[in-house]
Design an enzyme around this catalytic site. Structure first.
Site, PDB file in Angstrom:
ATOM      1  CE  LYS A 142      37.970  24.249 122.769  1.00  0.00           C
ATOM      2  NZ  LYS A 142      37.062  23.196 123.275  1.00  0.00           N
ATOM      3  N   GLY A 143      35.546  25.484 117.873  1.00  0.00           N
ATOM      4  CA  GLY A 143      35.858  25.526 116.438  1.00  0.00           C
ATOM      5  C   GLY A 143      34.816  26.298 115.660  1.00  0.00           C
ATOM      6  CE  LYS A 144      28.037  28.413 115.291  1.00  0.00           C
ATOM      7  NZ  LYS A 144      26.604  28.344 115.089  1.00  0.00           N
TER       8      LYS A 144
ATOM      9  CB  VAL B 117      20.216  28.145 117.506  1.00  0.00           C
ATOM     10  CG1 VAL B 117      19.939  28.972 118.748  1.00  0.00           C
ATOM     11  CG2 VAL B 117      20.320  29.063 116.279  1.00  0.00           C
TER      12      VAL B 117
ATOM     13  CG  ASP C 103      20.760  23.368 118.419  1.00  0.00           C
ATOM     14  OD1 ASP C 103      21.720  23.977 118.938  1.00  0.00           O
ATOM     15  OD2 ASP C 103      20.907  22.317 117.770  1.00  0.00           O
TER      16      ASP C 103
ATOM     17  N   GLY D 100      39.767  18.387 118.885  1.00  0.00           N
ATOM     18  CA  GLY D 100      38.991  18.125 117.670  1.00  0.00           C
ATOM     19  C   GLY D 100      38.006  19.265 117.548  1.00  0.00           C
TER      20      GLY D 100
ATOM     21  NE  ARG E  30      37.888   8.879 124.292  1.00  0.00           N
ATOM     22  CZ  ARG E  30      38.676   9.417 125.217  1.00  0.00           C
ATOM     23  NH1 ARG E  30      38.920   8.765 126.338  1.00  0.00           N
ATOM     24  NH2 ARG E  30      39.218  10.598 125.027  1.00  0.00           N
TER      25      ARG E  30
HETATM   26  P1  GDP Z   1      35.261  22.123 120.130  1.00  0.00           P
HETATM   27  O1  GDP Z   1      36.257  21.083 120.433  1.00  0.00           O
HETATM   28  O2  GDP Z   1      35.014  23.052 121.275  1.00  0.00           O
HETATM   29  O3  GDP Z   1      35.558  22.881 118.857  1.00  0.00           O
HETATM   30  O4  GDP Z   1      33.863  21.369 119.895  1.00  0.00           O
HETATM   31  P2  GDP Z   1      33.657  20.006 119.041  1.00  0.00           P
HETATM   32  O5  GDP Z   1      33.777  20.333 117.615  1.00  0.00           O
HETATM   33  O6  GDP Z   1      34.503  18.915 119.574  1.00  0.00           O
HETATM   34  O7  GDP Z   1      32.185  19.631 119.454  1.00  0.00           O
HETATM   35  C1  GDP Z   1      31.106  20.480 119.215  1.00  0.00           C
HETATM   36  C2  GDP Z   1      30.097  19.727 118.335  1.00  0.00           C
HETATM   37  O8  GDP Z   1      28.860  20.419 118.343  1.00  0.00           O
HETATM   38  C3  GDP Z   1      30.502  19.687 116.873  1.00  0.00           C
HETATM   39  O9  GDP Z   1      29.990  18.520 116.300  1.00  0.00           O
HETATM   40  C4  GDP Z   1      29.831  20.920 116.280  1.00  0.00           C
HETATM   41  O10 GDP Z   1      29.582  20.801 114.885  1.00  0.00           O
HETATM   42  C5  GDP Z   1      28.560  20.929 117.048  1.00  0.00           C
HETATM   43  N1  GDP Z   1      27.976  22.264 117.305  1.00  0.00           N
HETATM   44  C6  GDP Z   1      28.609  23.442 117.568  1.00  0.00           C
HETATM   45  N2  GDP Z   1      27.704  24.397 117.866  1.00  0.00           N
HETATM   46  C7  GDP Z   1      26.492  23.810 117.801  1.00  0.00           C
HETATM   47  C8  GDP Z   1      25.159  24.271 118.059  1.00  0.00           C
HETATM   48  O11 GDP Z   1      24.916  25.411 118.414  1.00  0.00           O
HETATM   49  N3  GDP Z   1      24.150  23.350 117.906  1.00  0.00           N
HETATM   50  C9  GDP Z   1      24.379  22.058 117.534  1.00  0.00           C
HETATM   51  N4  GDP Z   1      23.352  21.244 117.428  1.00  0.00           N
HETATM   52  N5  GDP Z   1      25.624  21.594 117.296  1.00  0.00           N
HETATM   53  C10 GDP Z   1      26.651  22.461 117.447  1.00  0.00           C
HETATM   54  P1  IMO Z   2      38.856  20.065 122.349  1.00  0.00           P
HETATM   55  O1  IMO Z   2      39.881  21.109 122.000  1.00  0.00           O
HETATM   56  C1  IMO Z   2      37.448  17.106 125.216  1.00  0.00           C
HETATM   57  C2  IMO Z   2      40.496  14.948 127.498  1.00  0.00           C
HETATM   58  C3  IMO Z   2      40.671  13.457 127.250  1.00  0.00           C
HETATM   59  C4  IMO Z   2      41.109  13.006 128.631  1.00  0.00           C
HETATM   60  C5  IMO Z   2      41.992  14.157 129.103  1.00  0.00           C
HETATM   61  C6  IMO Z   2      43.489  13.921 128.882  1.00  0.00           C
HETATM   62  O2  IMO Z   2      38.279  19.361 121.180  1.00  0.00           O
HETATM   63  O3  IMO Z   2      37.841  20.637 123.271  1.00  0.00           O
HETATM   64  P2  IMO Z   2      45.025  13.953 126.713  1.00  0.00           P
HETATM   65  O4  IMO Z   2      44.971  13.161 125.453  1.00  0.00           O
HETATM   66  O5  IMO Z   2      44.913  15.437 126.498  1.00  0.00           O
HETATM   67  O6  IMO Z   2      46.192  13.610 127.582  1.00  0.00           O
HETATM   68  O7  IMO Z   2      43.731  13.492 127.537  1.00  0.00           O
HETATM   69  O8  IMO Z   2      41.571  15.293 128.363  1.00  0.00           O
HETATM   70  N1  IMO Z   2      40.603  15.805 126.301  1.00  0.00           N
HETATM   71  C7  IMO Z   2      39.561  16.409 125.715  1.00  0.00           C
HETATM   72  N2  IMO Z   2      38.241  16.340 125.982  1.00  0.00           N
HETATM   73  N3  IMO Z   2      37.896  17.923 124.257  1.00  0.00           N
HETATM   74  C8  IMO Z   2      39.214  18.031 123.983  1.00  0.00           C
HETATM   75  O9  IMO Z   2      39.711  18.933 123.124  1.00  0.00           O
HETATM   76  C9  IMO Z   2      40.118  17.215 124.700  1.00  0.00           C
HETATM   77  N4  IMO Z   2      41.463  17.042 124.679  1.00  0.00           N
HETATM   78  C10 IMO Z   2      41.739  16.197 125.663  1.00  0.00           C
HETATM   79  O10 IMO Z   2      39.464  12.861 126.850  1.00  0.00           O
HETATM   80  O11 IMO Z   2      39.992  12.961 129.483  1.00  0.00           O
HETATM   81 MG    MG Z   3      36.427  19.002 120.409  1.00  0.00          MG
END
Ligand code: GDP
Ligand code: IMO
Ligand code: MG
Length: 421
Positions: free
Chosen positions: A12-14, A411, A330, A36, A300
């Site tokens: 989502k962040g990307k 990708v 990718d 995160g 984790r």
């Molecule tokens: P969010 O919580 O939904 O914002 O996602 P996170 O940041 O926790 O996890 C997504 C991970 O995948 C991060 O390390 C990103 O940098 C990475 N990422 C996002 N889009 C892509 C993609 O298209 N390809 C690859 N290889 N990594 C990606």
């Molecule tokens: P983003 O926004 C993935 C998970 C935790 C646990 C459950 C409850 O980066 O996608 P909490 O601390 O919210 O009470 O934990 O939810 N969890 C996530 N898993 N991405 C997240 O956020 C999460 N935020 C909470 O690992 O299973």
């Molecule tokens: Mg995340």
């Protein structure tokens, strides 16, 4: 708006960072520093926990909405991190006066309640105090951002709350009591620091919408972690689904245009709970290794498996997703075969509806369809047409099976590693 369609961490962040130059305002509407959201740009990788992912676009205003739970220390740390990267947040970061706070006793209660549960019962929370803070919000005793600006109210509320929490620490958990005077002193310091950011964001957002500004609501977590619609009790304590975006921001449903669902090309889950397509073999290991699947908040290892259309059909319906952003395609580049879960088997019968009840969901087994991999990189593809035929087939298959168009294909983690379909 943009929502996660799986168990969080879909990328989502990307996507929000990528899209933010098309929007005037980006709003986080629920969750807290359990999120995160990773953004990669200019050879930097930054993880945001509370500040919306539009902050690295200097023309974008960022709002932390009323539905978010804020740990003031985590927020100030993050503001500092963003400013150190050369991005001024003054005048373009607004924090809802109605957002609830996460206090140190919430984090303590989070870890104590987790450690009092045995094995399988543990939720596997991020330990950020999310659940206990939302508990206080709904018990109507929570402390809000606005309370930080009134020393007398803050002190009264802290003393009342800590009196109750200390009974829990002493009598239930056999732990030391929290020092109320120290906490009053510590949190009284936040008033001047936080004051410039505090805004009636509901009013602000509605005025901006009326003035024709465009708003992107950024969800944290994902549909399957939603407290109402997810895999309860292995969920977070808020509503990441599209309904939560309205209550968590004060933007009414009639202002919502498209709902972009973010979906990984496979599935991951961090924390406990049923995960029908989880692969505890070398394929799952490979997905995790190639996809660098480690939690952006807790580090984790994420559990990995194939994409799950039963779960996706459900979450797309609950959030009313109008288009999909497919991420991490990718990661599948080197797989000869790609499996897609199209149904579940429950007691020998095929089912197509997602069971949200834990006992049932943990008994289903996936029914897979196998598609051909592409064994090639699509990193240089500038358009969908330039992608490998089998990769295009995978995308088209998902569109047809889910009855929703895929509009973005990611990708790679970088901003420019995005194909607009
Ligand atoms: P969010 O919580 O939904 O914002 O996602 P996170 O940041 O926790 O996890 C997504 C991970 O995948 C991060 O390390 C990103 O940098 C990475 N990422 C996002 N889009 C892509 C993609 O298209 N390809 C690859 N290889 N990594 C990606
Ligand atoms: P983003 O926004 C993935 C998970 C935790 C646990 C459950 C409850 O980066 O996608 P909490 O601390 O919210 O009470 O934990 O939810 N969890 C996530 N898993 N991405 C997240 O956020 C999460 N935020 C909470 O690992 O299973
Ligand atoms: Mg995340």
């Amino acid at each position: 708006m943009l929502v996660g369609t799986q168990f969080g961490d879909e990328g989502k962040g990307k996507l929000v960072d990528y899209l933010s130059d098309k929007y005037d305002i980006v709003v986080r509407y629920q969750g807290g520093a359990n999120a995160g959201h990773t953004i990669c740009f200019d050879n930097k990788t930054v993880v945001l926990h509370l500040i919306p992912s539009g902050i690295f676009n200097k023309d974008c205003v960022c709002v932390i909405g009323n539905g978010v739970v804020i740990d003031p220390n985590a927020l100030l740390e993050e503001i500092q991190k963003v400013e150190e990267l050369g991005y001024d947040v003054r005048g373009r970061l607004f924090i809802s006066h109605n957002a609830h706070l996460i206090m140190p006793y919430h984090k303590l209660l989070d870890s104590l309640s987790e450690s009092s549960l045995s094995g399988e019962q543990k939720i596997g929370t991020t330990g950020r105090g999310i659940g206990p803070s939302y508990e206080d919000k709904f018990a109507r005793c929570g402390i809000r951002v606005v309370d930080l600006l009134n020393q007398k109210v803050l002190e009264e509320k802290l003393r009342d709350n800590i009196a109750v929490k200390n009974k829990l620490f002493r009598n239930i958990y056999d732990k030391e009591e929290v020092d109320v005077d120290a906490m009053v002193r510590e949190y009284s310091e936040f008033d001047k620091i936080i004051d410039p950011f505090v805004t009636n964001t509901q009013l602000y957002l509605n005025r901006q919408i009326k003035a024709g500004k465009t708003v992107l609501l950024e969800g944290a977590q994902g549909c399957l972690l939603d407290v109402d619609h997810g895999t309860y009790p292995y969920v977070t304590s808020s509503n990441p689904t599209s309904g939560g975006a309205c209550t968590g921001s004060g933007v009414a449903p009639n202002h919502i245009g498209k709902v972009i669902g973010v979906c990984k090309a496979y599935t991951t889950r961090v924390g406990n709970g049923a995960f029908p397509t989880e692969l505890e073999d070398e394929v799952g290991e490979a997905l995790g290794r190639i996809g660098h699947e480690y939690g952006a908040t807790t580090g984790r290892k994420r559990r990995c498996g194939w994409i799950d259309l039963v779960a996706l059909r459900y979450s797309l319906t609950i959030s009313g997703v109008t288009e999909l952003a497919l991420t991490k395609l990718d990661v599948l580049d080197t797989f000869e075969e790609i499996k897609v879960c199209t149904a579940y088997l429950l007691d020998g019968k095929e089912i197509h509806d997602f069971p949200t009840e834990h006992q049932t969901l943990s008994r289903v087994t996936p029914v897979y369809l196998t598609l051909k991999g592409w064994m090639a990189s699509n990193a240089n593809a500038k358009s969908f047409a330039q992608m490998h035929e089998n990769a295009r087939n995978y995308v088209t298959f998902l569109e047809e099976a889910l009855d929703v168009p895929v509009t973005f294909i990611s990708v790679g983690p970088g901003r420019d590693e995005t194909v607009f379909k």
